[in-house]
Design an enzyme around this catalytic site. Structure first.
Site, PDB file in Angstrom:
ATOM      1  N   CYS A   2       6.313   0.789 -15.078  1.00  0.00           N
ATOM      2  CA  CYS A   2       5.438   0.049 -15.788  1.00  0.00           C
ATOM      3  C   CYS A   2       4.506   2.021 -16.291  1.00  0.00           C
ATOM      4  O   CYS A   2       5.625   2.650 -15.457  1.00  0.00           O
ATOM      5  CB  CYS A   2       4.716  -0.299 -15.244  1.00  0.00           C
ATOM      6  SG  CYS A   2       5.290  -1.820 -14.413  1.00  0.00           S
ATOM      7  N   ARG A  26       7.076   3.357 -21.953  1.00  0.00           N
ATOM      8  CA  ARG A  26       7.250   3.012 -20.416  1.00  0.00           C
ATOM      9  C   ARG A  26       7.870   1.143 -20.209  1.00  0.00           C
ATOM     10  O   ARG A  26       8.191   0.575 -18.951  1.00  0.00           O
ATOM     11  CB  ARG A  26       7.414   3.557 -19.216  1.00  0.00           C
ATOM     12  CG  ARG A  26       6.839   4.581 -19.112  1.00  0.00           C
ATOM     13  CD  ARG A  26       5.616   5.458 -17.849  1.00  0.00           C
ATOM     14  NE  ARG A  26       6.365   5.619 -17.134  1.00  0.00           N
ATOM     15  CZ  ARG A  26       7.167   6.087 -16.333  1.00  0.00           C
ATOM     16  NH1 ARG A  26       7.220   7.574 -17.510  1.00  0.00           N
ATOM     17  NH2 ARG A  26       7.591   6.623 -14.878  1.00  0.00           N
ATOM     18  N   TRP A  72       6.276  -3.969 -17.793  1.00  0.00           N
ATOM     19  CA  TRP A  72       7.890  -3.354 -17.707  1.00  0.00           C
ATOM     20  C   TRP A  72       8.270  -5.262 -16.925  1.00  0.00           C
ATOM     21  O   TRP A  72       8.660  -4.749 -15.809  1.00  0.00           O
ATOM     22  CB  TRP A  72       8.786  -2.895 -18.247  1.00  0.00           C
ATOM     23  CG  TRP A  72       9.681  -3.188 -18.565  1.00  0.00           C
ATOM     24  CD1 TRP A  72      10.185  -3.338 -19.974  1.00  0.00           C
ATOM     25  CD2 TRP A  72      10.981  -3.354 -17.820  1.00  0.00           C
ATOM     26  NE1 TRP A  72      11.742  -3.698 -20.018  1.00  0.00           N
ATOM     27  CE2 TRP A  72      12.310  -3.428 -18.772  1.00  0.00           C
ATOM     28  CE3 TRP A  72      11.682  -3.259 -16.377  1.00  0.00           C
ATOM     29  CZ2 TRP A  72      13.437  -3.542 -18.303  1.00  0.00           C
ATOM     30  CZ3 TRP A  72      12.639  -3.764 -16.019  1.00  0.00           C
ATOM     31  CH2 TRP A  72      13.544  -3.690 -16.990  1.00  0.00           C
ATOM     32  N   ASN A  98       3.583   1.610 -10.384  1.00  0.00           N
ATOM     33  CA  ASN A  98       4.808   1.105 -10.971  1.00  0.00           C
ATOM     34  C   ASN A  98       5.746   1.348 -10.401  1.00  0.00           C
ATOM     35  O   ASN A  98       5.576   2.354  -9.048  1.00  0.00           O
ATOM     36  CB  ASN A  98       4.350   2.564 -11.728  1.00  0.00           C
ATOM     37  CG  ASN A  98       6.176   3.192 -12.352  1.00  0.00           C
ATOM     38  OD1 ASN A  98       6.997   3.091 -12.967  1.00  0.00           O
ATOM     39  ND2 ASN A  98       6.327   4.424 -12.539  1.00  0.00           N
ATOM     40  N   GLY A  99       6.651   0.659 -10.337  1.00  0.00           N
ATOM     41  CA  GLY A  99       8.175   0.629  -8.998  1.00  0.00           C
ATOM     42  C   GLY A  99       8.631  -0.873  -8.364  1.00  0.00           C
ATOM     43  O   GLY A  99       7.899  -1.731  -9.238  1.00  0.00           O
ATOM     44  N   GLU A 468      28.091   4.591 -29.308  1.00  0.00           N
ATOM     45  CA  GLU A 468      26.664   4.784 -29.711  1.00  0.00           C
ATOM     46  C   GLU A 468      25.972   3.741 -31.237  1.00  0.00           C
ATOM     47  O   GLU A 468      25.027   2.959 -31.108  1.00  0.00           O
ATOM     48  CB  GLU A 468      26.451   6.173 -30.357  1.00  0.00           C
ATOM     49  CG  GLU A 468      24.808   6.241 -30.461  1.00  0.00           C
ATOM     50  CD  GLU A 468      23.519   5.726 -29.287  1.00  0.00           C
ATOM     51  OE1 GLU A 468      23.950   5.141 -28.092  1.00  0.00           O
ATOM     52  OE2 GLU A 468      22.466   6.452 -29.967  1.00  0.00           O
ATOM     53  N   LYS A 472      22.511   0.283 -30.153  1.00  0.00           N
ATOM     54  CA  LYS A 472      22.010   0.638 -31.655  1.00  0.00           C
ATOM     55  C   LYS A 472      21.747  -0.422 -32.213  1.00  0.00           C
ATOM     56  O   LYS A 472      20.655  -1.126 -32.409  1.00  0.00           O
ATOM     57  CB  LYS A 472      21.862   2.352 -32.729  1.00  0.00           C
ATOM     58  CG  LYS A 472      22.441   3.139 -32.157  1.00  0.00           C
ATOM     59  CD  LYS A 472      20.742   3.885 -31.950  1.00  0.00           C
ATOM     60  CE  LYS A 472      20.349   3.376 -30.432  1.00  0.00           C
ATOM     61  NZ  LYS A 472      20.778   4.067 -29.481  1.00  0.00           N
ATOM     62  N   GLU A 475      20.513  -3.157 -29.731  1.00  0.00           N
ATOM     63  CA  GLU A 475      19.766  -3.411 -29.323  1.00  0.00           C
ATOM     64  C   GLU A 475      18.283  -3.379 -30.247  1.00  0.00           C
ATOM     65  O   GLU A 475      16.939  -3.961 -29.983  1.00  0.00           O
ATOM     66  CB  GLU A 475      18.860  -1.119 -28.949  1.00  0.00           C
ATOM     67  CG  GLU A 475      19.589  -0.452 -27.856  1.00  0.00           C
ATOM     68  CD  GLU A 475      19.292   0.516 -27.836  1.00  0.00           C
ATOM     69  OE1 GLU A 475      18.290   0.876 -26.502  1.00  0.00           O
ATOM     70  OE2 GLU A 475      19.519   1.253 -28.664  1.00  0.00           O
ATOM     71  N   HIS A 491      44.361  -6.986 -27.513  1.00  0.00           N
ATOM     72  CA  HIS A 491      44.638  -6.904 -26.441  1.00  0.00           C
ATOM     73  C   HIS A 491      43.058  -8.215 -26.017  1.00  0.00           C
ATOM     74  O   HIS A 491      43.048  -8.083 -25.050  1.00  0.00           O
ATOM     75  CB  HIS A 491      44.875  -6.535 -25.460  1.00  0.00           C
ATOM     76  CG  HIS A 491      45.940  -5.461 -26.065  1.00  0.00           C
ATOM     77  ND1 HIS A 491      47.188  -5.492 -25.781  1.00  0.00           N
ATOM     78  CD2 HIS A 491      46.197  -4.201 -26.528  1.00  0.00           C
ATOM     79  CE1 HIS A 491      47.730  -4.640 -25.865  1.00  0.00           C
ATOM     80  NE2 HIS A 491      47.455  -3.587 -26.526  1.00  0.00           N
ATOM     81  N   LYS A 585      11.413   2.220 -23.456  1.00  0.00           N
ATOM     82  CA  LYS A 585      11.992   3.448 -23.795  1.00  0.00           C
ATOM     83  C   LYS A 585      12.402   4.023 -22.374  1.00  0.00           C
ATOM     84  O   LYS A 585      13.330   5.139 -22.546  1.00  0.00           O
ATOM     85  CB  LYS A 585      10.898   4.915 -24.262  1.00  0.00           C
ATOM     86  CG  LYS A 585      11.754   5.798 -24.554  1.00  0.00           C
ATOM     87  CD  LYS A 585      11.475   6.367 -25.961  1.00  0.00           C
ATOM     88  CE  LYS A 585      12.328   7.339 -27.125  1.00  0.00           C
ATOM     89  NZ  LYS A 585      13.940   7.129 -27.711  1.00  0.00           N
TER      90      LYS A 585
HETATM   91  C1  G6P Z   1      17.024   2.951 -21.804  1.00  0.00           C
HETATM   92  C2  G6P Z   1      15.895   3.272 -23.726  1.00  0.00           C
HETATM   93  C3  G6P Z   1      16.991   3.760 -24.578  1.00  0.00           C
HETATM   94  C4  G6P Z   1      17.845   5.096 -23.898  1.00  0.00           C
HETATM   95  C5  G6P Z   1      18.026   4.958 -21.811  1.00  0.00           C
HETATM   96  C6  G6P Z   1      18.263   6.611 -21.338  1.00  0.00           C
HETATM   97  O1  G6P Z   1      17.574   2.048 -22.041  1.00  0.00           O
HETATM   98  O2  G6P Z   1      15.758   1.520 -24.007  1.00  0.00           O
HETATM   99  O3  G6P Z   1      17.471   3.913 -25.536  1.00  0.00           O
HETATM  100  O4  G6P Z   1      19.421   5.438 -23.832  1.00  0.00           O
HETATM  101  O5  G6P Z   1      17.064   4.713 -20.908  1.00  0.00           O
HETATM  102  O6  G6P Z   1      16.813   7.008 -21.480  1.00  0.00           O
HETATM  103  P1  G6P Z   1      17.197   8.578 -21.363  1.00  0.00           P
HETATM  104  O7  G6P Z   1      15.229   9.218 -21.267  1.00  0.00           O
HETATM  105  O8  G6P Z   1      17.191   8.996 -19.957  1.00  0.00           O
HETATM  106  O9  G6P Z   1      17.545   9.365 -21.924  1.00  0.00           O
END
Ligand code: G6P
Length: 590
Positions: A2, A26, A72, A98-99, A468, A472, A475, A491, A585
């Protein structure tokens, strides 16, 4: 996981709201503020985003002391009841956390007469503070700090004092002082909006923040010396119009140039030739998109390097037995520099004698304090949860670092290294060409938006790009998606091919194109829609054209159409592109 904020100074409620907006990356499922006014504490909280909280606090009387939280959910469902702050039953203390308090169940059992109002681990702290209070708030905070196990950054207000307290272990906490007041916060980017003189609280610390100063103690009340430094000012874009994700994709050409120039002007690799020659292995460690950039960089480095280059997911690195010694080098990759698994992995490498480099977009983040060296990727602030431009810049900087190691070890020639720099300098134009034609990706998105699943395939250096692209899409569109090395499809996954499925085939390497063409035919003949992302055309597939680039640099560009495809698909489905459900994020809990 958070974001927390606390301040003593004018307009504390309004400023806390502003701070929470900056911390929303966060977590954003619920939020709240506790404001101290004339001997009592008022709590405002709600399920939903900071915008929902803003409506609740609108018109509230201002004050000069407040703490705030954006959540979160970890313990307890998303609802107003579980939103922070929590008040102790006697109304004397309010806390935000937070934690994770790992021993909260045992601690709850020591409070049998308390009627808990939430399902959270955090609420326990408020009631413990009330129980331990004997007329001295700092002593109560210290006593409770000694009881807690786990990771926590907790901000506390007490009706009796003109002080905000904080307890910190393994969750980030930054303290800031300025003419306008005193602040504490989960990250340096947010606090730098309010104060430039900042300090990072070390683990196992209690902070006592008054209007003009901050004191730091260990959990037994012994004062600790903590250095203040001047924080960078971060660009602020919280009021920008439109979707951040699209804006951030469109910044890629400019940011690639910044990353290249920044790297050239930096100290680069700060390891002597002797150390480089003695290296036995290199780890590329990260989570999510950051991990995928390591996966791709490793595929590139395998073309040059004569030692093991191993991409590892940070959480896996923590619980598996990866060898580390003083001939081990680890690049810890993180856009935010706050991802808990990545920070812990860096600590692990250091404990075992390895060398650590933070590859990050956020100077003065937690990761930079753990690693010995920091390499900035210069991508600029990212606000969309789905990371885009940071990936391209991470990959560019990792390519440069790994090329420098290969050069220092004598396995990459001076002329190839110079060519590489020229190729990297030309990438912004190549990306711009794709962006100029973005409407064609919007049309392809219409073809896949109703699919039941989308599979991304690629061989060798195209496989990480498939990973990747797939990440994307899932997500932000919530369409089921997976990535495979193209040859692996037959396979098992081939069994899933049918007309409601799409396959995105990435093929940038001419020597492997015929192999990919076979995979395309295999899936198309089973009814799947195929989208080929390649410099060449494929039969049976919709084409997304890529420029032809060297194998070492093409990944930086070929991911861009996949970023756009995910964006337009999610947009067309009406998703909240910048803040997808259940995600945040940066994930600041392990
Ligand atoms: C979260 C985000 C991802 C991101 C990952 C790593 O899971 O949703 O988009 O790639 O964290 O984040 P960082 O800040 O360590 O690159």
């Amino acid at each position: 996981m958070c974001g927390i904020f606390g301040m003593i100074g004018k307009n504390a409620v309004g400023n806390t709201l502003t701070a929470l907006k900056l911390l929303e990356y966060r977590g954003y499922d619920s939020a709240g503020i506790a404001a101290k006014r004339n001997g009592h504490i008022d709590v405002y909280k709600t399920e939903g985003r900071i915008a929902a909280l803003a409506k609740i606090v609108q018109g509230a009387e201002e004050t000069d002391m407040a703490i705030g939280h954006t959540r979160w959910a970890t313990h307890g469902a998303v609802c107003t009841q579980n939103a922070h702050p929590f008040l102790s039953r006697d109304g004397r203390f309010a806390i935000v956390h937070n934690g994770i308090i790992e021993n909260y169940k045992q601690l709850k059992q020591t409070l049998p007469s308390v009627d808990f109002g939430s399902q959270t681990d955090s609420e326990t702290v408020a009631h413990l503070l009330a129980r331990e209070y004997r007329g001295d708030a700092l002593q109560a905070v210290l006593t409770v700090a000694r009881l807690l196990k786990g990771s926590f950054a907790i901000a506390i207000v007490c009706v009796e004092t003109r002080t905000i307290y904080a307890v910190k272990n393994k969750s980030p906490l930054v303290v800031g002082l300025s003419e306008s007041g005193a602040y504490l916060c989960s990250d340096v980017r947010c606090i730098s909006r309010f104060a430039q003189r900042v300090a990072v609280a070390p683990d196992n610390t209690v902070v006592e923040l008054s209007a003009r100063e901050a004191k730091f103690y260990d959990f037994f009340g012994k004062e600790k010396e903590t250095d203040f430094f001047t924080a960078d000012r971060f660009d602020e874009a919280e009021n920008a119009e439109g979707d951040f994700m699209l804006k951030e994709i469109f910044e890629i050409p400019e940011k690639l140039l910044c990353a290249l120039d920044g790297y050239k002007q930096s100290d680069g690799l700060q390891l002597g030739r002797f150390t480089v020659n003695a290296l036995k292995r290199i780890y590329l460690i990260g989570c999510g998109t950051a991990y995928n950039s390591g996966l791709q960089a490793a595929a590139v480095a395998r073309k040059w390097l004569d030692l093991d280059v191993l991409p590892v997911i940070a959480s896996e690195f923590l619980y598996d037995n990866y060898p580390v010694d003083d001939n081990t080098l680890a690049f810890l990759i993180s856009q935010s520099g706050e991802t808990a698994d990545t920070v812990r992995a860096a600590e692990r490498v250091r404990e075992r004698g390895g060398k650590t480099y933070a590859v990050t977009n956020t100077r003065s983040s937690s990761l930079t304090f753990v690693c010995e060296h920091t390499v900035n990727i210069f991508a600029g602030s990212e606000y969309a949860v789905a990371s885009t431009k940071a990936y391209n810049c991470q990959l560019e900087v990792l390519t440069l670092l790994l090329a420098d190691i290969a050069f220092a070890r004598g396995v990459l020639s001076q002329s190839r290294r110079s060519e590489l720099l020229d190729e990297l300098a030309a990438l912004p134009d190549a990306v711009q060409g794709i962006l100029d034609d973005c409407s064609s990706l919007a049309r392809v998105a219409e073809q896949i938006k109703n699919c039941s699943a989308v599979f991304y395939i690629g061989r060798t250096a195209d496989y990480p790009i498939a990973c990747e692209g797939s990440l994307k899409l899932k997500e932000i569109s919530y369409i089921h998606s997976e990535a495979y090395p193209a040859g692996e499809l037959k396979h098992g996954t081939l069994a899933l091919m049918e007309p409601t499925v799409a396959v995105v085939a990435i093929s940038t390497q001419s020597e492997l194109a015929d192999k990919t063409a076979s995979s395309v035919i295999e899936v198309a003949s089973r009814g799947a829609k195929v989208i080929a992302v390649s410099p060449r055309l494929f039969d049976n597939a919709l084409s997304v054209k890529l420029p032809r680039l060297s194998p070492e640099t093409s990944g930086i560009v070929s991911v861009v159409p996949l970023q756009l495809l995910a964006y337009y698909t999610a947009k067309s489905l009406g998703r909240d592109v910048d803040k997808p459900r259940h995600l945040a994020k940066s994930v600041t809990v392990e």
